[in-house]
Every structure is written in C-alpha cells, then in structure tokens.
Design an enzyme around this catalytic site. Sequence first.
Site, PDB file in Angstrom:
ATOM      1  CG  ASN A  99      -6.983  -0.250   1.636  1.00 53.30           C
ATOM      2  OD1 ASN A  99      -6.218  -0.098   0.678  1.00 53.30           O
ATOM      3  ND2 ASN A  99      -6.552  -0.523   2.852  1.00 53.30           N
ATOM      4  CG  HIS A 139      -2.910   3.677   1.921  1.00 50.85           C
ATOM      5  ND1 HIS A 139      -3.655   3.362   0.809  1.00 50.85           N
ATOM      6  CD2 HIS A 139      -2.938   2.579   2.719  1.00 50.85           C
ATOM      7  CE1 HIS A 139      -4.102   2.130   0.939  1.00 50.85           C
ATOM      8  NE2 HIS A 139      -3.683   1.642   2.083  1.00 50.85           N
ATOM      9  CB  CYS A 177      -0.955   0.006   1.181  1.00 46.34           C
ATOM     10  SG  CYS A 177      -2.089  -1.376   1.161  1.00 46.34           S
TER      11      CYS A 177
HETATM   12  O1  UT7 Z   1      -3.849  -0.882   3.329  1.00 47.65           O
HETATM   13  C1  UT7 Z   1      -2.774  -1.225   4.181  1.00 47.65           C
HETATM   14  C2  UT7 Z   1      -3.016  -0.675   5.506  1.00 47.65           C
HETATM   15  N1  UT7 Z   1      -4.224  -1.265   5.999  1.00 47.65           N
HETATM   16  C3  UT7 Z   1      -4.504  -1.102   7.223  1.00 47.65           C
HETATM   17  O2  UT7 Z   1      -3.739  -0.462   7.896  1.00 47.65           O
HETATM   18  C4  UT7 Z   1      -5.751  -1.713   7.746  1.00 47.65           C
HETATM   19  C5  UT7 Z   1      -5.738  -1.610   9.221  1.00 47.65           C
HETATM   20  N2  UT7 Z   1      -6.814  -2.280   9.925  1.00 47.65           N
HETATM   21  C6  UT7 Z   1      -8.126  -1.932   9.832  1.00 47.65           C
HETATM   22  O3  UT7 Z   1      -8.534  -1.129   9.025  1.00 47.65           O
HETATM   23  C7  UT7 Z   1      -9.051  -2.511  10.855  1.00 47.65           C
HETATM   24  O4  UT7 Z   1      -8.285  -3.225  11.794  1.00 47.65           O
HETATM   25  C8  UT7 Z   1     -10.144  -3.439  10.282  1.00 47.65           C
HETATM   26  C9  UT7 Z   1     -11.165  -2.637   9.511  1.00 47.65           C
HETATM   27  C10 UT7 Z   1      -9.554  -4.506   9.377  1.00 47.65           C
HETATM   28  C11 UT7 Z   1     -10.876  -4.123  11.440  1.00 47.65           C
HETATM   29  O5  UT7 Z   1     -11.425  -3.120  12.295  1.00 47.65           O
HETATM   30  P1  UT7 Z   1     -11.125  -3.131  13.861  1.00 47.65           P
HETATM   31  O6  UT7 Z   1     -11.894  -2.040  14.432  1.00 47.65           O
HETATM   32  O7  UT7 Z   1      -9.640  -3.127  14.052  1.00 47.65           O
HETATM   33  O8  UT7 Z   1     -11.757  -4.491  14.314  1.00 47.65           O
HETATM   34  P2  UT7 Z   1     -11.077  -5.690  15.120  1.00 47.65           P
HETATM   35  O9  UT7 Z   1     -10.343  -6.554  14.173  1.00 47.65           O
HETATM   36  O10 UT7 Z   1     -10.375  -5.159  16.339  1.00 47.65           O
HETATM   37  O11 UT7 Z   1     -12.363  -6.422  15.612  1.00 47.65           O
HETATM   38  C12 UT7 Z   1     -13.269  -5.877  16.567  1.00 47.65           C
HETATM   39  C13 UT7 Z   1     -14.503  -6.766  16.602  1.00 47.65           C
HETATM   40  C14 UT7 Z   1     -14.160  -8.251  16.719  1.00 47.65           C
HETATM   41  O12 UT7 Z   1     -15.200  -8.881  17.415  1.00 47.65           O
HETATM   42  P3  UT7 Z   1     -15.050  -9.226  18.982  1.00 47.65           P
HETATM   43  O13 UT7 Z   1     -13.852 -10.115  19.067  1.00 47.65           O
HETATM   44  O14 UT7 Z   1     -14.865  -7.912  19.674  1.00 47.65           O
HETATM   45  O15 UT7 Z   1     -16.350  -9.895  19.288  1.00 47.65           O
HETATM   46  C15 UT7 Z   1     -14.161  -8.718  15.292  1.00 47.65           C
HETATM   47  O16 UT7 Z   1     -14.397 -10.087  15.168  1.00 47.65           O
HETATM   48  O17 UT7 Z   1     -15.208  -6.629  15.353  1.00 47.65           O
HETATM   49  C16 UT7 Z   1     -15.288  -7.895  14.726  1.00 47.65           C
HETATM   50  N3  UT7 Z   1     -15.218  -7.696  13.299  1.00 47.65           N
HETATM   51  C17 UT7 Z   1     -16.288  -7.435  12.556  1.00 47.65           C
HETATM   52  N4  UT7 Z   1     -17.590  -7.332  12.879  1.00 47.65           N
HETATM   53  C18 UT7 Z   1     -18.464  -7.047  11.896  1.00 47.65           C
HETATM   54  C19 UT7 Z   1     -14.103  -7.681  12.491  1.00 47.65           C
HETATM   55  N5  UT7 Z   1     -14.469  -7.415  11.228  1.00 47.65           N
HETATM   56  C20 UT7 Z   1     -15.820  -7.261  11.246  1.00 47.65           C
HETATM   57  C21 UT7 Z   1     -16.780  -6.987  10.261  1.00 47.65           C
HETATM   58  N6  UT7 Z   1     -18.091  -6.892  10.626  1.00 47.65           N
HETATM   59  N7  UT7 Z   1     -16.458  -6.804   8.962  1.00 47.65           N
END
Ligand code: UT7
Length: 337
Positions: A287, A257, A115
Amino acid sequence: MSSHPAAVVAGTGAHLPRRVVGNTDDPLARLDTTDEWIRSRTGIKARRWVEPGESTGDLAVQAGHQALRSAGIKGVDLVLLSTTTPDHHSPGTAPWVAAQLGLGTVPAFDVAAACAGFTYAVAAGDAWIRAGMADSVLVIGAETLSTITDKSDRGTAVVFADGAGAVVLRRGTVEEAGAVLATRLGSDGTQKDLAIIAAGGARWPEENQTAARGERCLRMQGPQMFTHAVRRMTEVSRMLLETVGWQVSDVEAFIGHQANQRILDKVADLVGIPPAHCLGNLHRVGNTSSASIPLVMDEAVRDKSVSPGARTLLTAFGGGAVWGAVAMTWPDIQVSH
Ligand code: UT7
C-alpha cells in the site's frame, strides 16, 4: 459537434525504491505475524522501502522525470505533488521537486489528501486546465510510508510501503484518448482518527516524550478503515458512473487504491466490475498511499494491457477521511522508457 476542452493524460512515470522487503524479511520477521496471514488478509507478498537518506522528494523527482519524458515535454505550467510523507513539515516538497526537474519558477504545491491524494490532485490539475490557468500539469503521487510506520506495529508495518507515480496532464479535448471526463471527491472529518499521526502538528506539538511513545507514527484503526473504504469507494464510483452516464458494464479498466486486496475485491464486486477489468500490483508493491494508482497506471501503459480509449475508472479512499474517483479514457502513450 463542438469539442469540449479536457485535461488529457499525455505521459506516465513511476519509481520504486530498490529495497524489496518480503513478508518474512527483517524487520517484519520479528513481528508476531506470518507470511500466510499477510498474504491472505491483505494480498501483499512484498513491498519496497527506501534506504536511509532516500526521501519522498527523491522518488517524486524520478517519477516526474519519467512522466515528462514519456509526454515528450520539458516544461509544465503547474506541479502538484500528492503526499502524506513530505520531506519536511514546511516548506512543501513540490517546489523542490519542480526545481530538481528543471521546471524553473513554475507554481508548485503539495496536496495532502492521504491515500485519496492522487484523485484530488488529478481533479485539481483538471480544473486548472479547464479554467485556462494551465496548459500542462505534472501530477505526482509520492510516498515513503516506511518512514512513518512503527515497525513493531503489525497492523501497519506489513501494509504500508514506498514509491512514486506520476502523470502529465495537457490541454486537449474530451474526444482524445486519455481525457479526464469527470471527477468526484468527498470527505468526512468526523472520522479523522481512523488513520492518524497524532503528534508533531499544531494540535499536539512534538516533544521527545511523545516521540518516544510512538505518536509520531501512523496509527490505524484497521477494521473500521476497511469498512469505510469499501463503503466510500463503492459509493463514489457509483456516483461518478452516473455523472458520466456510463453503465458499469462500460468500464473496461478499474484501478482502485491498492490498500488491501480484500477491499479491492469487495468494491469491484459491489460496483459490479468483473475481476478481469481490475488492474493492480498490490502483491508486489504494498500500500503506497497516493502513489498507488499512478504506479498501476504506469505499469499498464508499459505493458500495453489496456487499449487506448478504454473507459477507465479510478477510485481511492484515505485517512481524513477522504475519497475520490476519476472517470477517464485510457491514454495513448508511446512507450520509450
Ligand atoms: O490506505 C488507506 C486505506 N487503508 C485501508 O483502508 C486499510 C484498511 N484495513 C486493512 O487493510 C485491514 O484492516 C488490516 C490489514 C490492517 C488488518 O486486517 P484485518 O483483517 O482487518 O484484521 P483485524 O485488525 O480485524 O484483526 C484480526 C486479528 C486480530 O487478532 P484477534 O483479536 O482476532 O486475536 C489481530 O490482532 O488478526 C490480528 N492481526 C494480525 N495477526 C497476524 C492484526 N494484524 C495482524 C498481523 N499478523 N499482521
């Protein structure tokens, strides 16, 4: 005062696939997620995905063609194609793109810096120009991330998207609108597992078994990636401001980005850039990895939302881990497309 040579942005182009996938459209509708979750946690409302048969190279050709037309030139001395999703493992996609664009036997190669690839490719193009190795460079960021995401993985399927953006760099001077003034790049290979396609390369040659288990898809440690992205994009932006001798209040346009709106807001806040100076299109485009910055640039050129000469900061972070930033002035481009 002597005028120093610089790479100057002379044209921009972009191309998005036609297929629009909203948060509640198939196949995302089949995931255990909601429109509300995706909007509030990422900022994304819709993204574009290619149709079967449409490749990264195809998008790159369209964006490259527009950038050349926008610059009013027919040939360049070098083509750099930044992509994480090349048409093939080998050969590179850049030579094919150059041929499709009618650029003859010009040097052309792929840049693989995830990225952050656009910042890497601009830094390379800038260096070629300042070293006298090229008078003009076509830099393209093109991606079809939908071809490497697992549509049943809600952590990546909702985030990643397809598109291509391009700029033409030409030899000019630092005083001109659109001049690249400084670049700064970095990497930390100890973090290679943050976002990785584990199988299919030399470390884990492809077998049907691994493909069936989904290791040919991009896996991302989302929260860890988030933390590193904020830290590195903030750090590299601050370092680059110091290099060019700008106060943060000098920055009139900031393009990060388009990874996640919460990452972008956090970085802008930490660096000290007000929301009004931040450009983006994440909500519409998703993204698109290394295509994201040139896509935003092309939109802003068409909208005339930034004044030529405005002090501009670009910054990116990606898997590898890699990061980069570019300080430039906003180009003065006649919009004809
Ligand atoms: O392009 C290169 C650079 N890219 C990045 O830097 C991406 C960086 N990361 C992100 O954008 C975010 O981490 C994500 C969008 C991928 C995920 O968002 P988050 O707020 O970090 O979620 P998380 O992985 O910490 O998950 C929080 C909760 C979890 O549930 P529990 O364990 O709290 O029950 C996940 O299982 O949200 C859940 N979850 C979702 N729920 C509904 C993760 N993805 C989803 C989803 N829909 N799509």
